[in-house]
Design a protein around this motif. Structure first.
Motif, mmCIF file in Angstrom:
data_model
loop_
_atom_site.group_PDB
_atom_site.id
_atom_site.type_symbol
_atom_site.label_atom_id
_atom_site.label_comp_id
_atom_site.label_asym_id
_atom_site.label_seq_id
_atom_site.Cartn_x
_atom_site.Cartn_y
_atom_site.Cartn_z
ATOM 1 N N LEU A 1 0.829 -1.370 0.154
ATOM 2 C CA LEU A 1 0.057 -0.056 -0.081
ATOM 3 C C LEU A 1 0.833 1.186 0.133
ATOM 4 C CD1 LEU A 1 -2.843 -1.146 2.836
ATOM 5 C CD2 LEU A 1 -3.002 -0.956 0.302
ATOM 6 N N GLY A 2 2.301 0.885 0.001
ATOM 7 C CA GLY A 2 3.110 2.389 -0.118
ATOM 8 C C GLY A 2 4.023 2.442 1.143
ATOM 9 N N GLN A 3 4.356 3.500 1.623
ATOM 10 C CA GLN A 3 5.318 3.546 2.530
ATOM 11 C C GLN A 3 4.321 3.540 3.919
ATOM 12 O OE1 GLN A 3 8.006 2.826 0.883
ATOM 13 N NE2 GLN A 3 9.370 4.218 2.044
ATOM 14 N N PHE A 4 4.805 2.745 4.988
ATOM 15 C CA PHE A 4 4.404 2.696 6.287
ATOM 16 C C PHE A 4 5.256 3.151 7.379
ATOM 17 C CE2 PHE A 4 2.973 0.481 10.156
ATOM 18 C CZ PHE A 4 1.537 0.737 10.047
ATOM 19 N N PRO A 5 4.938 4.385 7.627
ATOM 20 C CA PRO A 5 5.739 5.025 8.631
ATOM 21 C C PRO A 5 5.683 4.483 10.130
ATOM 22 C CG PRO A 5 3.822 6.685 8.064
ATOM 23 C CD PRO A 5 3.929 5.339 7.445
ATOM 24 N N SER A 6 6.760 4.408 10.906
ATOM 25 C CA SER A 6 6.591 4.138 12.325
ATOM 26 C C SER A 6 7.605 5.057 13.024
ATOM 27 C CB SER A 6 7.435 2.401 12.486
ATOM 28 O OG SER A 6 7.236 2.355 13.644
ATOM 29 N N GLN A 7 7.239 5.603 14.234
ATOM 30 C CA GLN A 7 7.994 6.664 14.993
ATOM 31 C C GLN A 7 8.139 6.110 16.537
ATOM 32 O OE1 GLN A 7 7.737 10.729 14.195
ATOM 33 N NE2 GLN A 7 7.119 10.950 16.368
ATOM 34 N N THR A 8 9.403 6.170 16.976
ATOM 35 C CA THR A 8 9.504 6.012 18.722
ATOM 36 C C THR A 8 10.269 7.183 19.206
ATOM 37 O OG1 THR A 8 10.012 3.423 17.933
ATOM 38 C CG2 THR A 8 10.465 4.148 20.346
ATOM 39 N N ASP A 9 9.444 7.681 20.297
ATOM 40 C CA ASP A 9 10.284 8.676 20.907
ATOM 41 C C ASP A 9 10.534 8.315 22.313
ATOM 42 O OD1 ASP A 9 9.848 11.275 19.428
ATOM 43 O OD2 ASP A 9 7.778 10.323 19.170
ATOM 44 N N TYR A 10 11.687 8.667 22.686
ATOM 45 C CA TYR A 10 12.181 8.711 24.094
ATOM 46 C C TYR A 10 12.386 9.825 24.961
ATOM 47 C CZ TYR A 10 13.881 4.489 21.205
ATOM 48 O OH TYR A 10 14.050 3.332 20.420
ATOM 49 N N GLU A 11 11.771 9.697 26.056
ATOM 50 C CA GLU A 11 11.661 10.834 26.787
ATOM 51 C C GLU A 11 11.683 10.508 28.475
ATOM 52 O OE1 GLU A 11 7.477 11.823 26.133
ATOM 53 O OE2 GLU A 11 7.836 12.490 24.089
ATOM 54 N N ASP A 12 11.913 11.508 29.073
ATOM 55 C CA ASP A 12 12.149 11.382 30.484
ATOM 56 C C ASP A 12 13.095 10.271 30.979
ATOM 57 O OD1 ASP A 12 11.680 11.717 33.282
ATOM 58 O OD2 ASP A 12 9.979 10.008 33.218
ATOM 59 N N TYR A 13 14.630 11.044 30.527
ATOM 60 C CA TYR A 13 15.803 10.232 30.706
ATOM 61 C C TYR A 13 15.975 10.474 32.423
ATOM 62 C CZ TYR A 13 17.040 8.701 26.167
ATOM 63 O OH TYR A 13 17.446 7.924 24.868
ATOM 64 N N ARG A 14 16.476 9.501 32.985
ATOM 65 C CA ARG A 14 16.661 9.428 34.480
ATOM 66 C C ARG A 14 18.060 8.518 34.548
ATOM 67 N NH1 ARG A 14 10.806 8.282 37.373
ATOM 68 N NH2 ARG A 14 9.700 9.551 35.960
ATOM 69 N N ASP A 15 18.766 9.095 35.651
ATOM 70 C CA ASP A 15 19.926 8.609 36.041
ATOM 71 C C ASP A 15 19.621 7.283 36.904
ATOM 72 O OD1 ASP A 15 22.539 7.655 37.854
ATOM 73 O OD2 ASP A 15 23.128 9.112 36.282
ATOM 74 N N VAL A 16 19.993 6.043 36.299
ATOM 75 C CA VAL A 16 20.021 4.654 37.138
ATOM 76 C C VAL A 16 21.272 4.082 37.429
ATOM 77 C CG1 VAL A 16 18.906 2.369 37.422
ATOM 78 C CG2 VAL A 16 17.576 4.371 36.351
ATOM 79 N N GLU A 17 21.713 4.352 38.501
ATOM 80 C CA GLU A 17 23.124 3.784 38.842
ATOM 81 C C GLU A 17 24.127 4.047 37.932
ATOM 82 O OE1 GLU A 17 22.328 -0.356 39.531
ATOM 83 O OE2 GLU A 17 21.111 -0.329 41.223
ATOM 84 N N GLY A 18 24.249 5.263 37.545
ATOM 85 C CA GLY A 18 25.204 5.645 36.676
ATOM 86 C C GLY A 18 24.916 5.803 35.208
ATOM 87 N N VAL A 19 23.691 5.220 34.677
ATOM 88 C CA VAL A 19 23.452 4.937 33.232
ATOM 89 C C VAL A 19 22.052 5.891 33.230
ATOM 90 C CG1 VAL A 19 22.847 3.360 31.607
ATOM 91 C CG2 VAL A 19 24.412 2.627 33.191
ATOM 92 N N LYS A 20 21.827 6.425 32.103
ATOM 93 C CA LYS A 20 20.669 7.332 31.879
ATOM 94 C C LYS A 20 19.871 6.516 30.831
ATOM 95 C CE LYS A 20 21.299 12.253 32.282
ATOM 96 N NZ LYS A 20 22.634 12.222 32.822
ATOM 97 N N LEU A 21 18.474 6.429 31.319
ATOM 98 C CA LEU A 21 17.521 5.401 30.480
ATOM 99 C C LEU A 21 16.334 6.326 30.581
ATOM 100 C CD1 LEU A 21 17.875 2.272 32.869
ATOM 101 C CD2 LEU A 21 18.936 2.649 30.436
#
Length: 232
Positions: free
Chosen positions: A174-194
């Protein structure tokens, strides 16, 4: 005399792929902090298009195992990758194999150290410009997945260096099928931001995940990720 081309000037000011990726690794905590973690458990909720929250847990184990468990009142859905095989199933129907496109996506998602391995996960990467994402400036990196797949666009926040969006368009009948993922609200968890909030969008449907708790370096049996056990 000709005035300088604004597009050429902007291109000259853009960082290289290597600079963007290195800044991303530093932004999430640095290679050492990322690779010190060998397993992770997220607990939170899946957010439906109607805003209804459903309990959801995600289990991940290095180098490439992943399991998502979504518990609706009358049925529990599971999707997993055990390092070799991707599958999906429910408490009512049992397990099934995934189609090629979803399997490739799940395999990349299951990469535990993806933050430090983007150059391996994508065979070709190029800086495509600078755009606004949610009112903030972001560098756009066009990335071709290793082993085939649709071109992806990765958006890295200019100020923080963090990955804030991933976008792709799959070719369908049917043509191009777009998909989008947004990553928000990063927080520090034992030295790693998630990211503690993730939002997905495809034509006609949006949903998300809100994380309440993250535990790292917890013992996880390999059998948990197999379709036969499904995380029980």
């Amino acid at each position: 005399w000709q005035p300088p081309d604004p597009a050429a000037r902007e291109e000259a000011q853009l960082p290289t792929v290597e600079q963007i990726l290195e800044r991303y690794v530093q932004a999430v905590g640095g290679r050492q902090a990322v690779e010190r973690v060998t397993s992770r458990v997220w607990k939170g909720s899946r957010v439906g298009a109607d805003g209804v929250l459903v309990p959801e847990e995600v289990y991940a184990k290095a180098p490439n195992k992943l399991l998502t468990v979504t518990s609706y009142p009358s049925v529990v859905f599971r999707m997993g990758f055990n390092g070799a095989q991707g599958w999906a199933g429910s408490s009512q129907q049992g397990g099934r194999d995934l189609d090629e496109g979803m399997l490739a996506q799940l395999r990349r998602e299951a990469e535990f150290y993806k933050e430090t391995r983007l150059k391996e996960l994508y065979s070709k990467m190029a800086v495509a410009g600078r755009v606004s994402v949610g009112g903030r400036e972001a560098y756009v990196v066009e990335a071709t997945p290793s082993g085939g797949g649709d071109l992806e666009k990765l958006y890295f926040d200019v100020q923080t260096g963090l990955l804030v969006r991933k976008y792709s368009e799959a070719k369908t009948v049917l043509g191009q099928f777009p998909s989008q993922t947004d990553y928000e609200d990063y927080r520090d968890v034992e030295g790693v931001k998630l990211p503690f909030t993730i939002r997905w969008a495809i034509p006609g449907r949006t949903w998300g995940r809100k994380i309440n708790e993250v535990r790292q370096n917890v013992p996880l049996d390999d059998a948990r990720f197999n379709p036969t056990t499904g995380g029980d």
